[in-house]
Design a protein around this motif. Structure first.
Motif, PDB file in Angstrom:
ATOM      1  N   GLU A  27       0.778  -1.326  -0.070  1.00 11.70           N
ATOM      2  CA  GLU A  27      -0.045  -0.064   0.132  1.00 11.70           C
ATOM      3  C   GLU A  27       0.740   1.324   0.042  1.00 11.70           C
ATOM      4  O   GLU A  27       1.968   1.197   0.350  1.00 11.70           O
ATOM      5  N   LEU A  28       0.070   2.250  -0.259  1.00 11.90           N
ATOM      6  CA  LEU A  28       0.792   3.706  -0.060  1.00 11.90           C
ATOM      7  C   LEU A  28       1.043   4.115   1.319  1.00 11.90           C
ATOM      8  O   LEU A  28       0.340   3.588   2.309  1.00 11.90           O
ATOM      9  N   SER A  29       2.153   4.908   1.630  1.00 13.78           N
ATOM     10  CA  SER A  29       2.229   5.493   2.842  1.00 13.78           C
ATOM     11  C   SER A  29       1.265   6.517   3.069  1.00 13.78           C
ATOM     12  O   SER A  29       0.980   7.292   2.146  1.00 13.78           O
ATOM     13  N   PRO A  30       1.330   7.150   4.206  1.00 14.10           N
ATOM     14  CA  PRO A  30       0.637   8.334   4.499  1.00 14.10           C
ATOM     15  C   PRO A  30       1.053   9.599   3.555  1.00 14.10           C
ATOM     16  O   PRO A  30       0.377  10.327   2.712  1.00 14.10           O
ATOM     17  N   ILE A  31       2.493   9.535   3.366  1.00 11.52           N
ATOM     18  CA  ILE A  31       3.064  10.615   2.433  1.00 11.52           C
ATOM     19  C   ILE A  31       2.732  10.281   1.075  1.00 11.52           C
ATOM     20  O   ILE A  31       2.330  11.248   0.316  1.00 11.52           O
ATOM     21  N   GLY A  32       2.716   8.784   0.532  1.00  9.74           N
ATOM     22  CA  GLY A  32       2.155   8.735  -0.739  1.00  9.74           C
ATOM     23  C   GLY A  32       0.932   9.069  -0.922  1.00  9.74           C
ATOM     24  O   GLY A  32       0.491   9.651  -2.099  1.00  9.74           O
ATOM     25  N   ILE A  33       0.191   9.007  -0.042  1.00 14.63           N
ATOM     26  CA  ILE A  33      -1.405   9.468  -0.217  1.00 14.63           C
ATOM     27  C   ILE A  33      -1.416  10.956  -0.457  1.00 14.63           C
ATOM     28  O   ILE A  33      -2.017  11.606  -1.211  1.00 14.63           O
ATOM     29  N   ILE A  34      -0.631  11.730   0.313  1.00 11.73           N
ATOM     30  CA  ILE A  34      -0.342  13.323   0.215  1.00 11.73           C
ATOM     31  C   ILE A  34       0.014  13.587  -1.239  1.00 11.73           C
ATOM     32  O   ILE A  34      -0.276  14.218  -1.801  1.00 11.73           O
ATOM     33  N   GLU A  35       1.188  12.765  -1.658  1.00 14.32           N
ATOM     34  CA  GLU A  35       1.763  13.144  -2.993  1.00 14.32           C
ATOM     35  C   GLU A  35       0.741  12.448  -4.047  1.00 14.32           C
ATOM     36  O   GLU A  35       0.813  13.602  -5.242  1.00 14.32           O
ATOM     37  N   ALA A  36      -0.249  11.936  -3.914  1.00 12.22           N
ATOM     38  CA  ALA A  36      -1.244  11.371  -5.273  1.00 12.22           C
ATOM     39  C   ALA A  36      -2.284  12.670  -4.958  1.00 12.22           C
ATOM     40  O   ALA A  36      -2.579  12.898  -6.053  1.00 12.22           O
ATOM     41  N   LYS A  37      -2.487  13.038  -3.903  1.00 16.45           N
ATOM     42  CA  LYS A  37      -3.368  14.450  -3.923  1.00 16.45           C
ATOM     43  C   LYS A  37      -2.861  15.418  -4.461  1.00 16.45           C
ATOM     44  O   LYS A  37      -3.519  16.130  -5.322  1.00 16.45           O
ATOM     45  N   ASN A  38      -1.658  15.630  -4.053  1.00 18.23           N
ATOM     46  CA  ASN A  38      -0.804  16.813  -4.947  1.00 18.23           C
ATOM     47  C   ASN A  38      -0.800  16.489  -6.314  1.00 18.23           C
ATOM     48  O   ASN A  38      -0.963  17.646  -7.094  1.00 18.23           O
ATOM     49  N   ALA A  39      -0.568  15.418  -6.783  1.00 19.28           N
ATOM     50  CA  ALA A  39      -0.389  15.242  -8.186  1.00 19.28           C
ATOM     51  C   ALA A  39      -1.733  15.355  -8.696  1.00 19.28           C
ATOM     52  O   ALA A  39      -1.839  15.802 -10.056  1.00 19.28           O
ATOM     53  N   GLY A  40      -2.890  15.445  -8.214  1.00 13.09           N
ATOM     54  CA  GLY A  40      -4.159  15.254  -8.937  1.00 13.09           C
ATOM     55  C   GLY A  40      -4.368  16.842  -8.711  1.00 13.09           C
ATOM     56  O   GLY A  40      -5.062  17.145  -9.968  1.00 13.09           O
ATOM     57  N   VAL A  41      -4.044  17.709  -7.961  1.00  8.07           N
ATOM     58  CA  VAL A  41      -4.317  19.053  -7.798  1.00  8.07           C
ATOM     59  C   VAL A  41      -3.453  19.781  -9.189  1.00  8.07           C
ATOM     60  O   VAL A  41      -3.863  20.637 -10.064  1.00  8.07           O
ATOM     61  N   ILE A  42      -2.186  19.090  -9.284  1.00  6.22           N
ATOM     62  CA  ILE A  42      -1.513  19.588 -10.607  1.00  6.22           C
ATOM     63  C   ILE A  42      -1.778  19.299 -11.820  1.00  6.22           C
ATOM     64  O   ILE A  42      -1.931  20.044 -13.048  1.00  6.22           O
ATOM     65  N   LEU A  43      -2.532  18.067 -11.917  1.00  4.72           N
ATOM     66  CA  LEU A  43      -2.982  17.434 -13.165  1.00  4.72           C
ATOM     67  C   LEU A  43      -4.338  18.041 -13.555  1.00  4.72           C
ATOM     68  O   LEU A  43      -4.723  18.013 -14.683  1.00  4.72           O
ATOM     69  N   GLN A  44      -5.039  19.055 -12.655  1.00  3.55           N
ATOM     70  CA  GLN A  44      -6.049  19.641 -13.163  1.00  3.55           C
ATOM     71  C   GLN A  44      -6.064  20.633 -14.203  1.00  3.55           C
ATOM     72  O   GLN A  44      -7.046  20.584 -14.824  1.00  3.55           O
ATOM     73  N   GLN A  45      -4.808  21.193 -14.437  1.00  7.21           N
ATOM     74  CA  GLN A  45      -4.519  21.748 -15.735  1.00  7.21           C
ATOM     75  C   GLN A  45      -4.611  20.909 -16.966  1.00  7.21           C
ATOM     76  O   GLN A  45      -4.598  21.814 -17.973  1.00  7.21           O
ATOM     77  N   PHE A  46      -4.641  19.971 -16.948  1.00  7.23           N
ATOM     78  CA  PHE A  46      -4.830  19.040 -18.269  1.00  7.23           C
ATOM     79  C   PHE A  46      -6.213  18.418 -18.462  1.00  7.23           C
ATOM     80  O   PHE A  46      -6.929  18.187 -17.438  1.00  7.23           O
ATOM     81  N   THR A  47      -6.311  18.179 -19.553  1.00  6.37           N
ATOM     82  CA  THR A  47      -7.319  17.359 -20.043  1.00  6.37           C
ATOM     83  C   THR A  47      -7.035  15.859 -20.223  1.00  6.37           C
ATOM     84  O   THR A  47      -6.069  15.560 -20.931  1.00  6.37           O
ATOM     85  N   ILE A  48      -7.424  15.101 -19.255  1.00  8.01           N
ATOM     86  CA  ILE A  48      -6.979  13.576 -19.179  1.00  8.01           C
ATOM     87  C   ILE A  48      -8.303  12.779 -19.684  1.00  8.01           C
ATOM     88  O   ILE A  48      -9.461  12.840 -19.141  1.00  8.01           O
TER      89      ILE A  48
END
Length: 81
Positions: A27-48
């Motif tokens: 599984e992801l660590s607690p830090i990994g969960i935060i990293e994934a959330k941050n990635a999602g925010v950054i990726l909001q600028q793209f059409t996926i």
């Protein structure tokens, strides 16, 4: 024009312990969960349109967190091998 975005999973519990993971399904660590959330925010600028992921828990969990941050349905293709 098409754009390919490559995203690695967030920190896993083995990454945290400095253990080689390979194909061990951890599984992801607690830090990994935060990293994934941050990635999602950054990726909001793209059409996926579609996301490809491995069948490992850490990759699927990262994918689900990113999709949640994007706030829309995105087709996911999971590699079974």
């Amino acid at each position: 024009m098409s754009l390919l975005i490559l995203l690695r999973h967030g920190q896993s519990i083995y990454n945290l312990e400095d253990v080689f993971t390979g194909t061990t399904d951890v599984e992801l660590s607690p830090i990994g969960i935060i990293e994934a959330k941050n990635a999602g925010v950054i990726l909001q600028q793209f059409t996926i349109d579609i996301i490809y992921t491995s069948a490992l828990k850490r990759a699927i969990h990262t994918t689900n967190i990113v999709i949640g941050a994007l706030g829309k349905d995105i087709k996911v293709i999971q590699n079974s091998a």
